[in-house]
Motif scaffolding. Structure first.
Motif: not given
Length: 107
Positions: A83-102
């Motif tokens: 569960q911790r690994d899944e949360r970490r992957r989700a947070e990393e994906s979210k961070s990557i999306l936030e770095l992209r231009p809209s």
């Protein structure tokens, strides 16, 4: 080479024989290896080891520490890691999306 005879309980011998067989040897082989190992340890070191073991046992027996009842299982610990690994992957994906231009984001 000397030979020794040891009297041992049948139940203990059965358990030791199974342990030895799993390691590709016989009870005699385990005993011989252990005695050879003991003979290699200098007496002063052996005394230090015996004293350390005695102190550890004493601490374990007299420790006031009470961890309470064990409320977890081995499986739940592994589930928690997943569960911790899944949360970490989700947070990393979210961070990557936030770095992209809209304009590059896909919905």
């Amino acid at each position: 080479m000397a030979f020794i005879t040891v009297e041992i309980d049948d139940e203990v011998l059965e358990k030791v024989a199974a342990y030895a067989a799993a390691r590709g040897t016989a009870p005699e082989g385990l005993l011989k290896a252990h005695l050879e190992h003991l003979a290699l340890i200098p007496p002063a070191v052996r005394t230090d080891l015996d004293e350390a073991r005695r102190k550890i046992r004493e601490l374990a027996e007299t420790s006031p520490l009470d961890v309470g009842p064990i409320t977890w299982t081995r499986e739940s610990l592994y589930d928690r890691d997943e569960q911790r690994d899944e949360r970490r992957r989700a947070e990393e994906s979210k961070s990557i999306l936030e770095l992209r231009p809209s304009a590059d984001r896909q919905t």
